[in-house]
Design an enzyme around this catalytic site. Structure first.
Site, PDB file in Angstrom:
ATOM      1  N   MET A 143       0.846  -1.192   0.000  1.00  0.00           N
ATOM      2  CA  MET A 143       0.000   0.000   0.000  1.00  0.00           C
ATOM      3  C   MET A 143       0.887   1.250   0.000  1.00  0.00           C
ATOM      4  SD  MET A 143      -3.455  -0.960   1.984  1.00  0.00           S
ATOM      5  CE  MET A 143      -2.924  -0.748   3.657  1.00  0.00           C
TER       6      MET A 143
ATOM      7  N   HIS B  24       9.563  -3.465   3.269  1.00  0.00           N
ATOM      8  CA  HIS B  24       9.113  -3.714   1.894  1.00  0.00           C
ATOM      9  C   HIS B  24      10.317  -4.012   0.995  1.00  0.00           C
ATOM     10  CE1 HIS B  24       5.673  -0.916   3.089  1.00  0.00           C
ATOM     11  NE2 HIS B  24       5.058  -2.026   2.724  1.00  0.00           N
TER      12      HIS B  24
ATOM     13  N   ASP C 248       1.949  -9.038   9.367  1.00  0.00           N
ATOM     14  CA  ASP C 248       0.510  -9.252   9.221  1.00  0.00           C
ATOM     15  C   ASP C 248       0.293 -10.760   9.106  1.00  0.00           C
ATOM     16  OD1 ASP C 248      -0.500  -6.422   8.943  1.00  0.00           O
ATOM     17  OD2 ASP C 248       1.060  -6.469   7.418  1.00  0.00           O
TER      18      ASP C 248
ATOM     19  N   ARG D 198       2.711   2.862   9.060  1.00  0.00           N
ATOM     20  CA  ARG D 198       2.026   3.729  10.022  1.00  0.00           C
ATOM     21  C   ARG D 198       3.001   4.372  11.021  1.00  0.00           C
ATOM     22  NH1 ARG D 198      -2.057  -0.147   9.199  1.00  0.00           N
ATOM     23  NH2 ARG D 198      -4.046   0.834   8.680  1.00  0.00           N
TER      24      ARG D 198
HETATM   25  O1  PAF Z   1      -0.299  -5.745   3.680  1.00  0.00           O
HETATM   26  C1  PAF Z   1      -0.664  -4.847   2.891  1.00  0.00           C
HETATM   27  O2  PAF Z   1       0.052  -3.894   2.616  1.00  0.00           O
HETATM   28  C2  PAF Z   1      -2.050  -4.936   2.273  1.00  0.00           C
HETATM   29  O3  PAF Z   1      -2.953  -5.504   3.146  1.00  0.00           O
HETATM   30  C3  PAF Z   1      -2.064  -5.662   0.917  1.00  0.00           C
HETATM   31  C4  PAF Z   1      -1.638  -7.105   1.048  1.00  0.00           C
HETATM   32  C5  PAF Z   1      -1.141  -4.946  -0.060  1.00  0.00           C
HETATM   33  C6  PAF Z   1      -3.472  -5.635   0.330  1.00  0.00           C
HETATM   34  O4  PAF Z   1      -3.948  -4.343   0.153  1.00  0.00           O
END
Ligand code: PAF
Length: 280
Positions: free
Chosen positions: A30, A37, A151, A188
């Site tokens: 996102m 990332h 997550d 965040r």
């Molecule tokens: O983990 C995230 O950034 C989001 O939940 C994802 C997997 C890109 C889906 O919008």
């Protein structure tokens, strides 16, 4: 790096690559990219011929309007970061492009995984995640897709999605990337006040201590210990702490033999909601 804003153009480009038997590693994000990332992207690059990243703040997975509005959007900086790690392809669509003009989530049955933890506190969140990830998989048709274990519930749900819909993609879980002080990296984190940012590493410290306690104490005693720790903290408000079976995400009253446990936590640092987890 090639940048696509429209799925029709991205699909055309990727189908040419696929004809040449190139493997595709996919990292859905996102945006507001951080080192966590980048570690997924580096992995995707090293294990595939082509790395595709998507940046899309998916509206249907937010249960809170303010959270969606305030979610950091930093596309220009993200593009620079992606170029610095030689990402091959970026897909940065609008909601209309992903959802064909109908921005709504589908209802999913993830065999109960969706009712635990985050599912209890963020209504409709996993329907939104399931809808967008399924759509993105259909657009990108990756061979492998990379997700962080921060997550963890999302990761288990995506594995279930792939299994239930027979989607031909290998899901690759990746370790949680942490700041030097232990705070799990999250887009965040930049929204934390100075005071909350200073206090936030306590979350991981308590998780680590709880893991030690859990070796000697019962499940309930460990949970109570964590709750007590947070009840004394003026800056961090515990939303939940639970110890659950890694696979089913279900918690039990007593420890059971052969079950792989994981501690899961959600905490408010002011208005910012942080989650973390640790193998117990
Ligand atoms: O983990 C995230 O950034 C989001 O939940 C994802 C997997 C890109 C889906 O919008």
């Amino acid at each position: 790096m090639k940048i696509f804003y429209k799925k029709t153009e991205l699909k055309k480009y990727l189908s040419e690559l696929k004809k040449g038997e190139k493997s595709i590693g996919f990292v859905p994000t996102m945006g507001a990219l951080h080192k966590g990332h980048l570690s997924l992207i580096k992995k995707a690059k090293s294990k595939n011929d082509v790395c595709v990243v998507s940046i899309f703040v998916n509206p249907t997975q937010f249960d809170n309007k303010e959270d969606l509005e305030k979610y950091p959007k930093t596309l220009e900086d993200d593009i620079k970061l992606l170029q610095s790690v030689n990402c091959d392809v970026l897909y940065a669509p609008t909601a209309d492009d992903v959802y064909d003009g109908n921005v709504k989530s589908t209802k999913f049955d993830f065999d109960g995984l969706e009712h635990q933890m985050e599912g209890k506190f963020r209504e409709g969140h996993f329907d939104g995640v399931g809808t967008v990830v399924k759509a993105l998989f259909e657009i990108v048709t990756p061979n492998k897709a990379y997700f962080g274990k921060k997550d963890f519930q999302q990761l288990q749900i995506i594995k279930k999605l792939v299994e239930k819909y027979d989607i031909p993609v290998k899901i690759k879980p990746c370790a949680i990337y942490r700041e030097k002080d232990g705070l799990a990296m999250s887009s965040r984190n930049v929204r934390l006040t100075k005071e909350h940012r200073k206090e936030a590493p306590i979350i991981y410290k308590i998780l680590k201590k709880a893991k030690k306690k859990f070796k000697k104490k019962s499940l309930q005693e460990t949970i109570l210990w964590v709750e007590k720790k947070f009840s004394k903290n003026k800056l961090l408000e515990l939303e939940y702490f639970t110890i659950a079976d890694e696979k089913t995400l279900i918690t039990s009253k007593e420890k059971q033999k052969g079950v792989k446990y994981r501690g899961f936590i959600a905490v408010y640092a002011g208005k910012i909601r942080l989650i973390d987890n640790l193998r117990f």
